[in-house]
Design an enzyme around this catalytic site. Structure first.
Site, PDB file in Angstrom:
ATOM      1  N   CYS A  57       7.720 -35.944 -44.920  1.00 28.44           N
ATOM      2  CA  CYS A  57       8.333 -36.020 -45.882  1.00 28.44           C
ATOM      3  C   CYS A  57       9.676 -36.990 -46.303  1.00 28.44           C
ATOM      4  O   CYS A  57      10.138 -37.434 -47.161  1.00 28.44           O
ATOM      5  CB  CYS A  57       9.459 -34.648 -46.138  1.00 28.44           C
ATOM      6  SG  CYS A  57       9.831 -33.606 -45.169  1.00 28.44           S
ATOM      7  N   ASP A  62      24.671 -28.072 -36.122  1.00 31.64           N
ATOM      8  CA  ASP A  62      23.118 -26.995 -36.477  1.00 31.64           C
ATOM      9  C   ASP A  62      22.783 -25.509 -35.400  1.00 31.64           C
ATOM     10  O   ASP A  62      22.547 -24.782 -36.866  1.00 31.64           O
ATOM     11  CB  ASP A  62      22.329 -27.689 -35.082  1.00 31.64           C
ATOM     12  CG  ASP A  62      20.561 -27.068 -35.013  1.00 31.64           C
ATOM     13  OD1 ASP A  62      20.549 -27.376 -36.479  1.00 31.64           O
ATOM     14  OD2 ASP A  62      20.243 -26.520 -34.671  1.00 31.64           O
ATOM     15  N   CYS A  97       7.860 -33.132 -37.753  1.00 31.07           N
ATOM     16  CA  CYS A  97       7.748 -34.063 -38.309  1.00 31.07           C
ATOM     17  C   CYS A  97       8.692 -34.490 -39.608  1.00 31.07           C
ATOM     18  O   CYS A  97       9.349 -33.961 -39.590  1.00 31.07           O
ATOM     19  CB  CYS A  97       6.801 -32.850 -39.653  1.00 31.07           C
ATOM     20  SG  CYS A  97       5.382 -33.678 -40.996  1.00 31.07           S
TER      21      CYS A  97
HETATM   22  C1  B12 Z   1      15.904 -23.628 -40.454  1.00 33.87           C
HETATM   23  C2  B12 Z   1      15.776 -24.648 -40.049  1.00 33.87           C
HETATM   24  C3  B12 Z   1      14.864 -25.987 -40.231  1.00 33.87           C
HETATM   25  C4  B12 Z   1      13.503 -25.082 -40.526  1.00 33.87           C
HETATM   26  C5  B12 Z   1      13.807 -25.205 -42.357  1.00 33.87           C
HETATM   27  C6  B12 Z   1      14.253 -26.443 -43.075  1.00 33.87           C
HETATM   28  C7  B12 Z   1      14.234 -26.152 -44.365  1.00 33.87           C
HETATM   29  N1  B12 Z   1      14.653 -26.871 -44.871  1.00 33.87           N
HETATM   30  O1  B12 Z   1      15.067 -24.979 -44.419  1.00 33.87           O
HETATM   31  C8  B12 Z   1      12.755 -25.570 -39.857  1.00 33.87           C
HETATM   32  C9  B12 Z   1      12.158 -25.485 -38.625  1.00 33.87           C
HETATM   33  C10 B12 Z   1      11.558 -26.416 -41.007  1.00 33.87           C
HETATM   34  C11 B12 Z   1      13.251 -27.295 -39.694  1.00 33.87           C
HETATM   35  C12 B12 Z   1      13.161 -28.370 -39.968  1.00 33.87           C
HETATM   36  C13 B12 Z   1      13.608 -29.370 -40.283  1.00 33.87           C
HETATM   37  N2  B12 Z   1      14.845 -29.736 -39.555  1.00 33.87           N
HETATM   38 CO1  B12 Z   1      16.942 -28.717 -40.077  1.00 33.87          CO
HETATM   39  N3  B12 Z   1      17.156 -27.072 -39.571  1.00 33.87           N
HETATM   40  C14 B12 Z   1      17.239 -25.591 -40.312  1.00 33.87           C
HETATM   41  C15 B12 Z   1      18.855 -25.292 -39.918  1.00 33.87           C
HETATM   42  C16 B12 Z   1      18.957 -24.779 -38.486  1.00 33.87           C
HETATM   43  C17 B12 Z   1      19.298 -24.496 -41.418  1.00 33.87           C
HETATM   44  C18 B12 Z   1      18.305 -24.984 -42.432  1.00 33.87           C
HETATM   45  C19 B12 Z   1      18.500 -23.431 -43.418  1.00 33.87           C
HETATM   46  O2  B12 Z   1      19.507 -22.814 -43.712  1.00 33.87           O
HETATM   47  N4  B12 Z   1      17.353 -23.412 -44.648  1.00 33.87           N
HETATM   48  C20 B12 Z   1      17.625 -23.028 -45.616  1.00 33.87           C
HETATM   49  C21 B12 Z   1      17.538 -23.142 -46.410  1.00 33.87           C
HETATM   50  C22 B12 Z   1      16.929 -22.263 -47.736  1.00 33.87           C
HETATM   51  O3  B12 Z   1      18.257 -23.721 -47.179  1.00 33.87           O
HETATM   52  P1  B12 Z   1      18.664 -25.558 -46.879  1.00 33.87           P
HETATM   53  O4  B12 Z   1      17.540 -26.315 -46.460  1.00 33.87           O
HETATM   54  O5  B12 Z   1      20.218 -25.988 -46.550  1.00 33.87           O
HETATM   55  O6  B12 Z   1      19.437 -25.204 -48.655  1.00 33.87           O
HETATM   56  C23 B12 Z   1      20.351 -25.921 -49.242  1.00 33.87           C
HETATM   57  C24 B12 Z   1      20.174 -26.565 -50.178  1.00 33.87           C
HETATM   58  O7  B12 Z   1      18.925 -27.077 -50.891  1.00 33.87           O
HETATM   59  C25 B12 Z   1      19.960 -25.370 -51.633  1.00 33.87           C
HETATM   60  N5  B12 Z   1      19.461 -25.768 -53.039  1.00 33.87           N
HETATM   61  C26 B12 Z   1      18.254 -25.263 -52.308  1.00 33.87           C
HETATM   62  N6  B12 Z   1      18.301 -25.073 -53.698  1.00 33.87           N
HETATM   63  C27 B12 Z   1      17.885 -26.179 -54.656  1.00 33.87           C
HETATM   64  C28 B12 Z   1      17.942 -26.348 -55.724  1.00 33.87           C
HETATM   65  C29 B12 Z   1      18.242 -28.008 -56.526  1.00 33.87           C
HETATM   66  C30 B12 Z   1      18.287 -28.451 -57.664  1.00 33.87           C
HETATM   67  C31 B12 Z   1      19.789 -28.369 -55.349  1.00 33.87           C
HETATM   68  C32 B12 Z   1      20.326 -29.439 -55.911  1.00 33.87           C
HETATM   69  C33 B12 Z   1      20.035 -27.385 -53.947  1.00 33.87           C
HETATM   70  C34 B12 Z   1      19.259 -26.597 -53.540  1.00 33.87           C
HETATM   71  O8  B12 Z   1      20.961 -24.379 -51.098  1.00 33.87           O
HETATM   72  C35 B12 Z   1      20.584 -24.329 -50.282  1.00 33.87           C
HETATM   73  C36 B12 Z   1      20.986 -23.156 -49.190  1.00 33.87           C
HETATM   74  O9  B12 Z   1      22.692 -23.636 -49.646  1.00 33.87           O
HETATM   75  C37 B12 Z   1      19.693 -26.589 -40.328  1.00 33.87           C
HETATM   76  C38 B12 Z   1      21.025 -26.488 -39.926  1.00 33.87           C
HETATM   77  C39 B12 Z   1      22.206 -25.885 -40.435  1.00 33.87           C
HETATM   78  N7  B12 Z   1      22.782 -24.506 -39.602  1.00 33.87           N
HETATM   79  O10 B12 Z   1      22.245 -25.813 -41.789  1.00 33.87           O
HETATM   80  C40 B12 Z   1      18.895 -27.711 -39.294  1.00 33.87           C
HETATM   81  C41 B12 Z   1      18.666 -28.777 -40.425  1.00 33.87           C
HETATM   82  C42 B12 Z   1      18.239 -28.769 -41.848  1.00 33.87           C
HETATM   83  N8  B12 Z   1      18.003 -29.680 -39.780  1.00 33.87           N
HETATM   84  C43 B12 Z   1      17.748 -30.871 -40.120  1.00 33.87           C
HETATM   85  C44 B12 Z   1      16.589 -31.775 -39.035  1.00 33.87           C
HETATM   86  C45 B12 Z   1      17.118 -33.144 -38.616  1.00 33.87           C
HETATM   87  C46 B12 Z   1      15.376 -31.177 -39.647  1.00 33.87           C
HETATM   88  C47 B12 Z   1      14.288 -32.135 -39.336  1.00 33.87           C
HETATM   89  C48 B12 Z   1      14.026 -33.545 -39.860  1.00 33.87           C
HETATM   90  C49 B12 Z   1      13.446 -31.952 -37.578  1.00 33.87           C
HETATM   91  C50 B12 Z   1      12.320 -32.755 -37.356  1.00 33.87           C
HETATM   92  N9  B12 Z   1      11.734 -34.272 -37.989  1.00 33.87           N
HETATM   93  O11 B12 Z   1      11.226 -32.159 -37.561  1.00 33.87           O
HETATM   94  C51 B12 Z   1      12.682 -31.222 -40.597  1.00 33.87           C
HETATM   95  C52 B12 Z   1      12.718 -31.379 -41.773  1.00 33.87           C
HETATM   96  C53 B12 Z   1      12.422 -30.624 -42.262  1.00 33.87           C
HETATM   97  C54 B12 Z   1      12.962 -30.742 -44.301  1.00 33.87           C
HETATM   98  N10 B12 Z   1      12.362 -31.304 -44.478  1.00 33.87           N
HETATM   99  O12 B12 Z   1      14.086 -29.694 -44.196  1.00 33.87           O
HETATM  100  C55 B12 Z   1      18.551 -31.254 -40.099  1.00 33.87           C
HETATM  101  C56 B12 Z   1      18.952 -31.788 -41.659  1.00 33.87           C
HETATM  102  C57 B12 Z   1      19.399 -33.003 -41.793  1.00 33.87           C
HETATM  103  C58 B12 Z   1      19.748 -33.915 -43.189  1.00 33.87           C
HETATM  104  N11 B12 Z   1      19.798 -35.047 -43.122  1.00 33.87           N
HETATM  105  O13 B12 Z   1      19.265 -33.210 -44.019  1.00 33.87           O
HETATM  106  C59 B12 Z   1      19.662 -30.004 -40.187  1.00 33.87           C
HETATM  107  C60 B12 Z   1      20.758 -30.270 -40.719  1.00 33.87           C
HETATM  108  C61 B12 Z   1      20.372 -29.636 -38.540  1.00 33.87           C
HETATM  109  C62 B12 Z   1      21.640 -31.044 -38.332  1.00 33.87           C
HETATM  110  N12 B12 Z   1      22.849 -30.444 -37.835  1.00 33.87           N
HETATM  111  O14 B12 Z   1      21.222 -32.232 -38.277  1.00 33.87           O
HETATM  112  N13 B12 Z   1      14.602 -26.522 -39.887  1.00 33.87           N
HETATM  113  S1  SF4 Z   2      13.787 -39.582 -53.085  1.00 35.40           S
HETATM  114 FE1  SF4 Z   2      11.562 -39.045 -53.908  1.00 35.40          FE
HETATM  115  S2  SF4 Z   2      10.766 -38.606 -51.436  1.00 35.40           S
HETATM  116 FE2  SF4 Z   2      13.304 -39.030 -51.169  1.00 35.40          FE
HETATM  117  S3  SF4 Z   2      13.799 -36.348 -51.286  1.00 35.40           S
HETATM  118 FE3  SF4 Z   2      13.686 -37.237 -53.679  1.00 35.40          FE
HETATM  119  S4  SF4 Z   2      11.250 -37.247 -54.382  1.00 35.40           S
HETATM  120 FE4  SF4 Z   2      11.351 -36.429 -51.743  1.00 35.40          FE
HETATM  121  S1  SF4 Z   3       8.481 -30.144 -45.329  1.00 32.34           S
HETATM  122 FE1  SF4 Z   3       8.318 -32.056 -44.584  1.00 32.34          FE
HETATM  123  S2  SF4 Z   3       8.328 -31.631 -42.347  1.00 32.34           S
HETATM  124 FE2  SF4 Z   3       7.927 -29.945 -43.007  1.00 32.34          FE
HETATM  125  S3  SF4 Z   3       5.373 -29.865 -43.107  1.00 32.34           S
HETATM  126 FE3  SF4 Z   3       5.895 -31.177 -44.871  1.00 32.34          FE
HETATM  127  S4  SF4 Z   3       5.928 -33.414 -44.932  1.00 32.34           S
HETATM  128 FE4  SF4 Z   3       6.372 -31.966 -42.422  1.00 32.34          FE
END
Ligand code: B12
Ligand code: SF4
Ligand code: SF4
Length: 346
Positions: free
Chosen positions: A240, A129, A237
């Site tokens: 989703c 993480d 949260c």
């Molecule tokens: C910052 C962070 C957050 C932030 C931002 C989340 C976000 N979605 O970006 C906040 C605080 C909101 C958050 C929330 C949560 N987090 Co968090 N978070 C992180 C962290 C530290 C960095 C993520 C990051 O770089 N975000 C920036 C975005 C741009 O990057 P990304 O999400 O990795 O996106 C990549 C892909 O989506 C892809 N992509 C982007 N666009 C597209 C389009 C297409 C078509 C495709 C195919 C791919 C693609 O490229 C992006 C860049 O590489 C990681 C750990 C880590 N070192 O990576 C944990 C991590 C993502 N979190 C985790 C968790 C568990 C959560 C929560 C579930 C916690 C909770 N219950 O509240 C929520 C989930 C919310 C959600 N739906 O994402 C886990 C996810 C595990 C998993 N199965 O995915 C991680 C990996 C930590 C871990 N080591 O387990 N988190």
């Molecule tokens: S299967 Fe549906 S609910 Fe699950 S991540 Fe994809 S679009 Fe969202």
């Molecule tokens: S993106 Fe997912 S984790 Fe973030 S507020 Fe919406 S439902 Fe909750």
């Protein structure tokens, strides 16, 4: 050592998922990441936007000799209901990942054990993480799952209640390949998000609108216009992921450290905790990350959203706190309470 041997050892170390990715940059993901940061979507999370942002574009900036990344996934699903089933307005909602012990330690311990079994005493780096690594992207490359529209890494068999961790190593190991995206035409997560944090086309979250950001990462005030949408959430949260069909048959984690201890505590009890009681109650829990004031801020918002008159007194107590963050959220919450029914006595 073959990839199959490594993934079998990873299972012995408590990881349900394991696979290998090349320790090479992923240009499309890096570009998306930097663009996301440029558009301000990381909010105040400085560790995503400072000099570490560029480190995320190449794992060799973390370990110059890295050739492979051993990616693992650890299931954390518990038997308790989904947040979308919560009916009781007197309870606060803690997200599933924080019901048990802090996963950072649990996953790291498992990875240290795995590194020991592989004889990787030098030239390796363990990440869970906090390291500047695009964990979801490398997990996808290692075949652990696809990145869904809710941006979570989803595995076809066990869903998305999975923590990620990695070992960067100088060993050259044959890499796995990413699975196809199985979201199809589904939009359940996008439709269910109460704050519209997910982009209309999915695959991107504006962290500034995401409940885990306000309730875990942010040290300041939650934006007033989004407070009502936070509902009963007091830490993180899950909506989703709760609505995602791929989590419908998710198995229950066997890890004893993830035994659920904190899933829906009574709000009134939480509002009365002293700082020492907060530390003792959430010892070894990820909830510590919110810090005492941030936690009470969250409790106040959830009490306001419950609308229950019975919370007026505990909120009035919070409104006298010397910490203005807590006091201001408590004042806001009092304004949300429904007025007590008028007396009918003549
Ligand atoms: C910052 C962070 C957050 C932030 C931002 C989340 C976000 N979605 O970006 C906040 C605080 C909101 C958050 C929330 C949560 N987090 Co968090 N978070 C992180 C962290 C530290 C960095 C993520 C990051 O770089 N975000 C920036 C975005 C741009 O990057 P990304 O999400 O990795 O996106 C990549 C892909 O989506 C892809 N992509 C982007 N666009 C597209 C389009 C297409 C078509 C495709 C195919 C791919 C693609 O490229 C992006 C860049 O590489 C990681 C750990 C880590 N070192 O990576 C944990 C991590 C993502 N979190 C985790 C968790 C568990 C959560 C929560 C579930 C916690 C909770 N219950 O509240 C929520 C989930 C919310 C959600 N739906 O994402 C886990 C996810 C595990 C998993 N199965 O995915 C991680 C990996 C930590 C871990 N080591 O387990 N988190
Ligand atoms: S299967 Fe549906 S609910 Fe699950 S991540 Fe994809 S679009 Fe969202
Ligand atoms: S993106 Fe997912 S984790 Fe973030 S507020 Fe919406 S439902 Fe909750």
């Amino acid at each position: 050592m073959t990839a199959a041997q490594i993934t079998s050892l990873a299972r012995d170390c408590g990881f349900e998922l394991a696979g290998i990715a090349r320790a090479e940059p992923l240009p499309n993901d890096s570009r998306r990441y930097l663009d996301w940061v440029d558009r301000g979507m990381a909010g105040a999370m400085g560790y995503l936007t400072d000099r570490r942002a560029i480190v995320r574009t190449d794992p060799k900036l973390l370990l110059p000799s890295a050739r492979s990344i051993i990616c693992v996934g650890k299931l954390y699903n518990g038997p308790e209901p989904r947040s979308t089933e919560l009916q009781d307005a007197e309870l606060g909602w803690v997200s599933r990942y924080a019901w048990g012990d802090d996963y950072h330690h649990v996953v790291r311990r498992g990875l240290e054990k795995l590194a020991g079994k592989l004889g990787l005493h030098h030239e390796c780096k363990i990440c869970v993480d906090t390291a500047p690594l695009l964990e979801r992207s490398y997990a996808r490359e290692a075949g652990l799952g696809w990145i869904g529209k809710n941006t979570c890494l989803i595995n076809q068999e066990i869903g998305s209640w999975v923590f990620l961790g990695e070992i960067l190593t100088s060993l050259e190991i044959e890499a796995d390949s990413p699975p196809p995206d199985r979201c199809g035409t589904c939009t359940r997560c996008i439709d269910a998000c109460p704050t519209q944090a997910i982009a209309p086309q999915g695959y991107e979250i504006d962290a500034r609108r995401c409940i885990p950001y306000f309730t875990i990462e942010l040290h300041g005030a939650a934006p007033e216009e989004l407070r009502a949408a936070i509902g009963q959430h007091i830490f993180g949260c899950d909506i989703c992921q709760d609505v995602c069909p791929w989590n419908g048959r998710a198995p229950i984690a066997e890890e004893p450290a993830f035994e659920p201890r904190h899933f829906a505590p009574p709000l009134e009890e939480l509002a009365g905790l002293s700082e020492d009681e907060f530390r003792a109650r959430f010892h070894a829990s990820p909830i510590q990350r919110a810090k005492y004031a941030g936690f009470l801020r969250n409790v106040a918002v959830a009490m306001g959203n419950s609308k229950l008159e019975k919370f007026r007194e505990p909120l009035q107590h919070l409104a006298t706190f010397p910490n203005e963050l807590v006091a201001e959220h408590a004042r806001w919450a009092i304004e949300q309470l429904l007025p007590a029914p008028a007396s009918t006595s003549s």
